[in-house]
Scaffold this motif. Structure first.
Motif, PDB file in Angstrom:
ATOM      1  N   LYS A 118      47.209 -16.039 -49.931  1.00  0.00           N
ATOM      2  CA  LYS A 118      47.678 -16.384 -48.754  1.00  0.00           C
ATOM      3  C   LYS A 118      46.481 -16.296 -47.729  1.00  0.00           C
ATOM      4  CE  LYS A 118      51.170 -17.522 -47.316  1.00  0.00           C
ATOM      5  NZ  LYS A 118      51.689 -19.037 -47.230  1.00  0.00           N
ATOM      6  N   LEU A 119      45.753 -15.081 -47.710  1.00  0.00           N
ATOM      7  CA  LEU A 119      44.727 -15.061 -46.839  1.00  0.00           C
ATOM      8  C   LEU A 119      43.618 -15.961 -47.007  1.00  0.00           C
ATOM      9  CD1 LEU A 119      44.247 -11.068 -46.823  1.00  0.00           C
ATOM     10  CD2 LEU A 119      45.207 -12.425 -44.997  1.00  0.00           C
ATOM     11  N   ALA A 120      43.308 -16.088 -48.471  1.00  0.00           N
ATOM     12  CA  ALA A 120      42.306 -17.236 -48.839  1.00  0.00           C
ATOM     13  C   ALA A 120      42.862 -18.584 -48.179  1.00  0.00           C
ATOM     14  CB  ALA A 120      42.167 -17.307 -50.316  1.00  0.00           C
ATOM     15  N   GLU A 121      44.114 -19.013 -48.308  1.00  0.00           N
ATOM     16  CA  GLU A 121      44.617 -20.096 -47.705  1.00  0.00           C
ATOM     17  C   GLU A 121      44.345 -20.089 -46.154  1.00  0.00           C
ATOM     18  OE1 GLU A 121      48.668 -20.292 -49.035  1.00  0.00           O
ATOM     19  OE2 GLU A 121      48.024 -20.882 -51.067  1.00  0.00           O
ATOM     20  N   GLU A 122      44.668 -19.114 -45.598  1.00  0.00           N
ATOM     21  CA  GLU A 122      44.573 -19.233 -44.120  1.00  0.00           C
ATOM     22  C   GLU A 122      43.172 -19.168 -43.723  1.00  0.00           C
ATOM     23  OE1 GLU A 122      48.504 -16.275 -43.287  1.00  0.00           O
ATOM     24  OE2 GLU A 122      46.446 -15.507 -43.114  1.00  0.00           O
ATOM     25  N   GLU A 123      42.116 -18.694 -44.311  1.00  0.00           N
ATOM     26  CA  GLU A 123      40.769 -18.724 -44.229  1.00  0.00           C
ATOM     27  C   GLU A 123      40.292 -20.086 -44.046  1.00  0.00           C
ATOM     28  OE1 GLU A 123      39.689 -14.229 -45.168  1.00  0.00           O
ATOM     29  OE2 GLU A 123      39.025 -15.867 -46.545  1.00  0.00           O
ATOM     30  N   LEU A 124      40.771 -20.897 -45.436  1.00  0.00           N
ATOM     31  CA  LEU A 124      40.368 -22.215 -45.605  1.00  0.00           C
ATOM     32  C   LEU A 124      40.698 -23.169 -44.556  1.00  0.00           C
ATOM     33  CD1 LEU A 124      40.894 -22.522 -49.479  1.00  0.00           C
ATOM     34  CD2 LEU A 124      38.678 -22.390 -48.156  1.00  0.00           C
ATOM     35  N   GLN A 125      42.167 -22.822 -43.741  1.00  0.00           N
ATOM     36  CA  GLN A 125      42.342 -23.771 -42.727  1.00  0.00           C
ATOM     37  C   GLN A 125      41.678 -23.554 -41.439  1.00  0.00           C
ATOM     38  OE1 GLN A 125      46.539 -22.507 -42.471  1.00  0.00           O
ATOM     39  NE2 GLN A 125      47.223 -23.587 -44.397  1.00  0.00           N
ATOM     40  N   SER A 126      40.995 -22.709 -41.301  1.00  0.00           N
ATOM     41  CA  SER A 126      40.238 -22.151 -40.164  1.00  0.00           C
ATOM     42  C   SER A 126      38.667 -22.740 -40.362  1.00  0.00           C
ATOM     43  CB  SER A 126      40.069 -20.769 -39.803  1.00  0.00           C
ATOM     44  OG  SER A 126      39.499 -20.130 -40.659  1.00  0.00           O
ATOM     45  N   ASP A 127      37.820 -22.712 -39.480  1.00  0.00           N
ATOM     46  CA  ASP A 127      36.514 -23.214 -39.629  1.00  0.00           C
ATOM     47  C   ASP A 127      35.879 -22.279 -40.214  1.00  0.00           C
ATOM     48  OD1 ASP A 127      34.077 -24.477 -36.906  1.00  0.00           O
ATOM     49  OD2 ASP A 127      33.930 -24.033 -39.186  1.00  0.00           O
ATOM     50  N   LYS A 128      35.853 -22.140 -41.469  1.00  0.00           N
ATOM     51  CA  LYS A 128      35.386 -21.017 -42.451  1.00  0.00           C
ATOM     52  C   LYS A 128      33.877 -20.648 -42.437  1.00  0.00           C
ATOM     53  CE  LYS A 128      35.400 -19.401 -47.065  1.00  0.00           C
ATOM     54  NZ  LYS A 128      35.724 -19.833 -48.495  1.00  0.00           N
ATOM     55  N   LYS A 129      33.201 -21.762 -42.101  1.00  0.00           N
ATOM     56  CA  LYS A 129      31.541 -21.403 -42.050  1.00  0.00           C
ATOM     57  C   LYS A 129      31.510 -20.940 -40.808  1.00  0.00           C
ATOM     58  CE  LYS A 129      28.658 -24.725 -44.305  1.00  0.00           C
ATOM     59  NZ  LYS A 129      28.028 -25.919 -44.279  1.00  0.00           N
ATOM     60  N   LYS A 130      31.789 -21.272 -39.673  1.00  0.00           N
ATOM     61  CA  LYS A 130      31.625 -20.920 -38.416  1.00  0.00           C
ATOM     62  C   LYS A 130      32.103 -19.348 -38.201  1.00  0.00           C
ATOM     63  CE  LYS A 130      32.061 -21.752 -33.348  1.00  0.00           C
ATOM     64  NZ  LYS A 130      32.680 -22.883 -32.589  1.00  0.00           N
ATOM     65  N   MET A 131      33.086 -19.082 -38.788  1.00  0.00           N
ATOM     66  CA  MET A 131      33.789 -17.780 -38.650  1.00  0.00           C
ATOM     67  C   MET A 131      32.924 -16.639 -39.532  1.00  0.00           C
ATOM     68  SD  MET A 131      35.968 -15.754 -37.180  1.00  0.00           S
ATOM     69  CE  MET A 131      37.172 -17.003 -36.615  1.00  0.00           C
ATOM     70  N   GLU A 132      32.659 -17.176 -40.805  1.00  0.00           N
ATOM     71  CA  GLU A 132      31.962 -16.389 -41.630  1.00  0.00           C
ATOM     72  C   GLU A 132      30.412 -16.144 -41.131  1.00  0.00           C
ATOM     73  OE1 GLU A 132      33.356 -17.365 -45.954  1.00  0.00           O
ATOM     74  OE2 GLU A 132      31.695 -18.243 -45.586  1.00  0.00           O
ATOM     75  N   GLN A 133      30.121 -16.960 -40.403  1.00  0.00           N
ATOM     76  CA  GLN A 133      28.613 -16.658 -39.725  1.00  0.00           C
ATOM     77  C   GLN A 133      28.795 -15.713 -38.698  1.00  0.00           C
ATOM     78  OE1 GLN A 133      26.626 -20.571 -38.289  1.00  0.00           O
ATOM     79  NE2 GLN A 133      24.880 -19.069 -37.268  1.00  0.00           N
ATOM     80  N   ARG A 134      29.687 -15.789 -37.595  1.00  0.00           N
ATOM     81  CA  ARG A 134      30.077 -14.646 -36.790  1.00  0.00           C
ATOM     82  C   ARG A 134      30.306 -13.509 -37.263  1.00  0.00           C
ATOM     83  NH1 ARG A 134      34.016 -18.063 -32.484  1.00  0.00           N
ATOM     84  NH2 ARG A 134      32.495 -19.522 -31.781  1.00  0.00           N
ATOM     85  N   ILE A 135      31.005 -13.042 -38.577  1.00  0.00           N
ATOM     86  CA  ILE A 135      31.095 -12.074 -39.089  1.00  0.00           C
ATOM     87  C   ILE A 135      30.217 -11.551 -39.404  1.00  0.00           C
ATOM     88  CG2 ILE A 135      32.430 -10.695 -40.866  1.00  0.00           C
ATOM     89  CD1 ILE A 135      34.745 -12.950 -40.239  1.00  0.00           C
ATOM     90  N   GLU A 136      29.322 -12.221 -40.226  1.00  0.00           N
ATOM     91  CA  GLU A 136      27.999 -11.765 -40.711  1.00  0.00           C
ATOM     92  C   GLU A 136      27.221 -11.397 -39.498  1.00  0.00           C
ATOM     93  OE1 GLU A 136      27.253 -11.187 -43.645  1.00  0.00           O
ATOM     94  OE2 GLU A 136      25.160 -10.431 -43.338  1.00  0.00           O
ATOM     95  N   GLU A 137      26.874 -12.098 -38.689  1.00  0.00           N
ATOM     96  CA  GLU A 137      26.105 -11.479 -37.400  1.00  0.00           C
ATOM     97  C   GLU A 137      26.417 -10.298 -36.776  1.00  0.00           C
ATOM     98  OE1 GLU A 137      24.712 -15.966 -35.991  1.00  0.00           O
ATOM     99  OE2 GLU A 137      26.278 -14.915 -34.661  1.00  0.00           O
ATOM    100  N   ARG A 138      27.721 -10.041 -36.568  1.00  0.00           N
ATOM    101  CA  ARG A 138      28.657  -8.970 -35.921  1.00  0.00           C
ATOM    102  C   ARG A 138      28.367  -7.895 -36.709  1.00  0.00           C
ATOM    103  NH1 ARG A 138      33.147  -8.631 -32.660  1.00  0.00           N
ATOM    104  NH2 ARG A 138      32.462 -10.373 -31.857  1.00  0.00           N
ATOM    105  N   THR A 139      28.644  -8.006 -38.155  1.00  0.00           N
ATOM    106  CA  THR A 139      28.424  -6.936 -39.200  1.00  0.00           C
ATOM    107  C   THR A 139      26.938  -6.329 -39.113  1.00  0.00           C
ATOM    108  OG1 THR A 139      30.172  -7.807 -40.532  1.00  0.00           O
ATOM    109  CG2 THR A 139      28.600  -6.209 -41.456  1.00  0.00           C
ATOM    110  N   GLN A 140      26.152  -7.475 -39.061  1.00  0.00           N
ATOM    111  CA  GLN A 140      24.556  -7.024 -39.209  1.00  0.00           C
ATOM    112  C   GLN A 140      24.385  -6.325 -38.187  1.00  0.00           C
ATOM    113  OE1 GLN A 140      22.545  -7.478 -41.795  1.00  0.00           O
ATOM    114  NE2 GLN A 140      20.605  -6.611 -40.945  1.00  0.00           N
TER     115      GLN A 140
END
Length: 499
Positions: A118-140
């Motif tokens: 379900k989490l994977a489905e929800e992530e695919l429905q959102s702007d995955k690329k943009k969100m992953e980039q933001r998370i990576e920047e925040r984590t870094q």
């Protein structure tokens, strides 16, 4: 073999009894316990809706309700919550079990944890690329801010330790150094168990780090007691968390230590005072009670209604004070671990009937209706169990002044006795329900309207716990409450008949 096969299944399996009110759970397999985090004793007797907690407005619930109502089968995906509050998605297959005439007797539910999907489905429905980039920047950014994080750690008013995967101390904060009277040089870089010439080689701590934490992350409020050679005996609450991120901080262990030595000592002094005060009050009160009874007999033939009324009121208030002191003594015994259970077989249904009759004869205007029966002889402390029933009934009457009925339903679910007491009173807000069995806790909205000390439900919970049972409440403000408890019939006389 059937039970073994069900327990071997990786799917959670439950069976509910459609013939009993509220369709209670009467069987669950081991996987269901693992999926939900609840133990079997906390599951049996509940309706399945307890897994949704406050998240009740789900379309899947309507589908389930209609299927149960129509005696049909269904497949739904529903949000549930584990015992620790963790959300998980559940794929539930529910089917009825009928007799030869097609009457629904039971429902069987098979469920699988599909949270990851379900989490994977929800992530695919959102702007995955943009969100992953933001998370990576925040984590870094966080990883590069060690100095900033270290400054926060140093200001925390708890002792903090950061350990490597092999349990070497990587860093400690100033509060740890101050509390345990060590230097940073003799602490950081050393194996935790070697600190202070082996002072930290504590069996409970080793159990936490080597056995519990690897399988249960995080650990909250793990109590450890140890007598340190230089600073004396310390009672500590430990919170431990293993970092599961990849990269530089992978598998590091964070331990927060709260020194509760002084707080526990204060609580112990309070309990000691409570015990001494209760015992000291009991003796003169017994004398006063005796004199009031003598006065009552002496004034029985006197034609002075005002005097008789005063004696009756005094008797009532003395009895109320006597009950309060008895409850305080019970609390004192529970806190000191001196509560004594005298277990003998007794007729559970008769005990409930006696408690109901005694309350009715006490002059209460409420009508108490008993439905169902267990037909069981329970091996337990009858006086304590009766105390629980009486307390719950008294509360039901007390907190429903505008309604005149209280219901008691008795049943056997799986190998447990279940007693449910229903009122139509003021109800309890959901956020306060987990706290009502705590010592001295009172619901905020009822404190002024209804007097009390908040110890009755605490005593009930401890008595049921000492009988290996479970007690809980379901309530909604303005719509009343249902207090239920279960007691195990395993190894009890009559348990086989109950099954």
């Amino acid at each position: 073999m059937l039970t073994g096969a069900l327990d071997a299944s990786i799917s959670g399996i439950i069976i509910t009894d459609h013939q009993q009110p509220d369709n209670p759970i009467i069987y669950c397999n081991k996987s269901f316990e693992d999926i939900t985090g609840y133990t079997r004793s906390e599951i049996i007797g509940h309706n399945c809706r307890f897994l949704q907690q406050e998240d009740r407005n789900q379309p899947a619930r309507e589908t389930l309700f209609n299927a149960i109502k129509e005696g049909g089968k269904c497949v739904v995906e529903i949000r549930n919550y584990k015992k620790d509050g963790t959300l998980f998605w559940n794929e539930l297959y529910m089917s009825p079990i009928t007799d030869e005439n097609g009457n629904v007797l039971f429902f069987i539910g098979v469920q699988n944890d599909v949270t990851r999907r379900k989490l994977a489905e929800e992530e695919l429905q959102s702007d995955k690329k943009k969100m992953e980039q933001r998370i990576e920047e925040r984590t870094q950014s966080l990883r590069e801010s060690e100095e900033y994080l270290a400054s926060i750690v140093q200001t925390v008013r708890e002792s903090l330790i950061v350990l490597s995967p092999n349990l070497k101390v990587l860093s400690v904060n100033s509060h740890f150094i101050k509390t345990f009277k060590v230097s940073r040089e003799e602490t950081e870089g050393k194996l935790l168990y070697d600190l202070g010439n082996g002072q930290w080689n504590i069996p409970e701590l080793k159990k936490l780090l080597e056995k519990i934490l690897p399988t249960n992350n995080p650990i909250i409020d793990f109590e450890v007691s140890h007598d340190f050679p230089h600073i004396g005996k310390k009672l500590m609450l430990l919170n431990a968390h293993r970092i599961e991120l990849e990269g530089q901080y992978k598998d590091r262990i964070l331990i927060a230590i709260e020194d509760i030595t002084e707080r526990r000592a204060i609580e112990q002094r309070k309990d000691d005072f409570l015990s001494i005060a209760s015992h000291e009050l009991k003796t003169p009160l017994t004398t006063i009670k005796g004199y009031i009874q003598i006065i009552g007999r002496l004034t029985a033939d006197i034609q002075n209604e005002k005097l008789k009324g005063a004696v009756e009121k005094t008797t009532t208030y003395v009895e109320r004070l006597n009950n309060l002191i008895s409850e305080l003594l019970d609390v004192s015994r529970i806190q000191s671990g001196n509560i004594e259970l005298h277990k003998v077989p007794f007729d559970f249904d008769a005990a409930v009937a006696d408690a109901v009759e005694n309350l009715q004869q006490a002059g209460h205007s409420h009508k108490i209706t008993v439905t169902g029966k267990t037909g069981c002889t329970f091996n337990g402390d009858e006086s304590h169990i009766t105390q629980v029933i009486t307390n719950l009934l008294s509360n039901a009457i007390k907190y429903s002044p505008n309604h005149q009925t209280v219901g008691v339903h008795l049943s056997v679910v799986s190998d447990y006795i279940k007693c449910a007491i229903t009122d139509n009173g003021v109800g309890i807000p959901r956020d306060e329900q987990p706290k009502i069995f705590d010592r001295f806790y009172r619901v905020g909205s009822t404190q002024q309207r209804f007097p009390g000390m908040g110890i009755g439900l605490y005593i009930c919970a401890e008595i049921i716990r000492n009988h290996e049972g479970s007690i809980w409440v379901e309530s909604e403000p303005g719509k009343g409450s249902v207090f239920s408890f279960t007691l195990p019939l395993s190894e009890q006389k009559g348990a086989q008949d109950a099954r």
